[in-house]
Design a protein around this motif. Structure first.
Motif, short mmCIF file in Angstrom:
data_model
loop_
_atom_site.label_atom_id
_atom_site.label_comp_id
_atom_site.label_asym_id
_atom_site.label_seq_id
_atom_site.Cartn_x
_atom_site.Cartn_y
_atom_site.Cartn_z
N GLY A 148 45.22 51.19 28.86
CA GLY A 148 45.47 52.21 29.87
C GLY A 148 45.47 51.67 31.29
O GLY A 148 46.39 51.94 32.07
N ALA A 149 44.44 50.90 31.62
CA ALA A 149 44.35 50.33 32.96
C ALA A 149 45.48 49.33 33.22
O ALA A 149 46.09 49.32 34.30
CB ALA A 149 43.00 49.66 33.16
N GLY A 150 45.76 48.50 32.21
CA GLY A 150 46.83 47.52 32.37
C GLY A 150 48.18 48.18 32.59
O GLY A 150 48.97 47.75 33.44
N ALA A 151 48.46 49.25 31.84
CA ALA A 151 49.73 49.96 31.99
C ALA A 151 49.84 50.61 33.36
O ALA A 151 50.88 50.53 34.03
CB ALA A 151 49.87 51.01 30.89
N ALA A 152 48.75 51.26 33.80
CA ALA A 152 48.77 51.93 35.10
C ALA A 152 48.96 50.92 36.23
O ALA A 152 49.77 51.14 37.15
CB ALA A 152 47.47 52.71 35.30
N ILE A 153 48.23 49.82 36.16
CA ILE A 153 48.36 48.79 37.20
C ILE A 153 49.76 48.19 37.19
O ILE A 153 50.37 47.95 38.25
CB ILE A 153 47.30 47.70 37.00
CG1 ILE A 153 45.90 48.28 37.25
CG2 ILE A 153 47.54 46.52 37.93
CD1 ILE A 153 44.78 47.32 36.88
N ALA A 154 50.29 47.94 35.99
CA ALA A 154 51.63 47.35 35.88
C ALA A 154 52.68 48.26 36.50
O ALA A 154 53.59 47.79 37.20
CB ALA A 154 51.96 47.07 34.41
N VAL A 155 52.57 49.57 36.26
CA VAL A 155 53.54 50.51 36.83
C VAL A 155 53.45 50.53 38.35
O VAL A 155 54.46 50.48 39.06
CB VAL A 155 53.31 51.92 36.26
CG1 VAL A 155 54.16 52.95 37.01
CG2 VAL A 155 53.66 51.96 34.77
N LEU A 156 52.23 50.59 38.88
CA LEU A 156 52.05 50.64 40.33
C LEU A 156 52.56 49.37 41.01
O LEU A 156 53.27 49.43 42.03
CB LEU A 156 50.56 50.85 40.66
CG LEU A 156 49.97 52.21 40.26
CD1 LEU A 156 48.47 52.23 40.55
CD2 LEU A 156 50.67 53.33 41.02
N VAL A 157 52.22 48.21 40.44
CA VAL A 157 52.67 46.95 41.03
C VAL A 157 54.19 46.80 40.90
O VAL A 157 54.85 46.29 41.81
CB VAL A 157 51.94 45.76 40.37
CG1 VAL A 157 52.50 44.43 40.88
CG2 VAL A 157 50.45 45.84 40.63
N SER A 158 54.73 47.27 39.77
CA SER A 158 56.18 47.19 39.58
C SER A 158 56.92 48.03 40.62
O SER A 158 57.97 47.62 41.15
CB SER A 158 56.55 47.66 38.17
OG SER A 158 56.00 46.82 37.19
N LEU A 159 56.39 49.22 40.91
CA LEU A 159 57.02 50.08 41.90
C LEU A 159 56.88 49.52 43.31
O LEU A 159 57.79 49.63 44.14
CB LEU A 159 56.42 51.49 41.83
CG LEU A 159 56.68 52.28 40.55
CD1 LEU A 159 55.93 53.59 40.56
CD2 LEU A 159 58.19 52.52 40.37
N ALA A 160 55.72 48.91 43.58
CA ALA A 160 55.47 48.39 44.92
C ALA A 160 56.07 47.01 45.15
O ALA A 160 56.38 46.63 46.28
CB ALA A 160 53.96 48.34 45.18
N TRP A 161 56.24 46.25 44.07
CA TRP A 161 56.69 44.86 44.23
C TRP A 161 57.88 44.57 43.32
O TRP A 161 59.02 44.69 43.73
CB TRP A 161 55.52 43.93 43.95
CG TRP A 161 55.82 42.47 44.09
CD1 TRP A 161 56.79 41.90 44.87
CD2 TRP A 161 55.15 41.40 43.42
NE1 TRP A 161 56.77 40.54 44.74
CE2 TRP A 161 55.78 40.20 43.87
CE3 TRP A 161 54.10 41.32 42.52
CZ2 TRP A 161 55.37 38.95 43.43
CZ3 TRP A 161 53.69 40.07 42.08
CH2 TRP A 161 54.32 38.90 42.53
N ALA A 162 57.59 44.18 42.05
CA ALA A 162 58.67 43.83 41.12
C ALA A 162 58.15 44.02 39.70
O ALA A 162 56.96 43.83 39.44
CB ALA A 162 59.12 42.39 41.32
#
Length: 301
Positions: free
Chosen positions: A218-232
């Protein structure tokens, strides 16, 4: 493994047996887990076919010939990296930048390899090299779930997860995508663009067997989505994959459960020790039934 089992004791682990107390032994557990592996792999086959078709279409649109597209699928064999490379080629990006981009995108395989390392510690280096070449998201998810169910390494199960469910359908679908590129104009209209994430999400749910796994996912997915939207997206995958497990380590873990902790496929000098362990676990106090030694099965990490 330190030696070959006697010819009379060799078995493929497919025949269920029972001990003197009537309990189902390790061979039955292995057989059941392999059946589960086959069933789980059907969804991955569909995913690889759909994803491979889309890649073939993309490669064709980027100007790749059939030979070039197939060569990349065979030699590189990394779906997300291949998509990134094809897109970069279509935009005229230079090869040094493409190599750096794909290397960064595939850095998640370092995490996969680290997770698999304890299971394959007794496997020869040439075999591990081939395993590394065939390692994909799907192969990792299927095989690690299989190893956890049986409590040990199963080379035959890994080959099925890596070759049968992914490598073969991926490459065949690549050919189909390039050849049929003029027929399927917009793959998203028939849902081919969601096949891969849907299949991986289903496999991830099966791996979350405890609190720590659930928090990591859960945490990994949430962090991945946020970083993907903010960066790549490539950065999101790496950051989420690193921080998710670290956060999970802060969660108290429950007792470790193994479906069958008795090692298989060892030489006779280790069989004495495993016989003692099996007797204590089963509570029978006697020698266990021979679960069938399989040279493709190793010990639990």
């Amino acid at each position: 493994m330190t030696g070959s089992p006697p010819a009379a004791a060799q078995s493929d682990g497919a025949s269920p047996r029972q001990s003197a107390t009537g309990t189902v032994d390790a061979a039955t557990t292995l057989e059941a887990s392999r059946r589960r592996l086959v069933m789980d792999g059907l969804g991955v086959v569909a995913s690889a076919i759909g994803f491979g078709l889309v890649y073939g279409l993309s490669a064709r649109e980027a100007g790749f010939s059939l030979i070039e597209a197939v060569a990349m699928s065979v030699l590189v064999f990394a779906g997300a990296a291949q998509f990134a490379a094809v897109g970069a080629v279509a935009q005229g990006v230079g090869w040094p930048a493409i190599v750096l981009l794909t290397a960064f995108l595939n850095a998640r395989h370092l995490l996969y390899s680290a997770a698999l390392a304890p299971w394959v510690a007794r496997t020869g280096r040439p075999t591990r090299a081939v395993m590394a070449y065939l390692l994909t998201d799907e192969a990792f998810a299927l095989s690690i779930a299989h190893f956890r169910r049986i409590g040990r390494f199963d080379l035959r199960g890994y080959w099925y997860a890596a070759i049968v469910t992914t490598f073969i359908p991926w490459n065949l679908a690549t050919i189909g995508g390039v050849v049929l590129g003029g027929v399927i104009a917009e793959p998203s209209r028939i849902g081919l663009d969601v096949v891969f994430p849907a299949a991986m999400a289903g496999l991830a749910v099966g791996l979350a067997t405890g609190r720590r796994e659930a928090v990591a996912a859960g945490a990994g997915a949430a962090i991945a989505v946020l970083v993907s939207l903010a960066w790549a997206p490539s950065g999101g995958i790496i950051v989420g994959g690193l921080l998710g497990p670290l956060l999970a380590m802060l969660v108290p873990g429950g007792p470790v459960r193994r479906t069958n902790p008795v090692p298989l496929g060892l030489a006779s000098e280790l069989d004495v020790a495993t016989t003692h362990v099996t007797s204590e676990v089963s509570g029978s106090g006697g020698a266990p039934a021979d679960p069938g030694r399989d040279p493709d099965i190793g010990v639990a990490p």
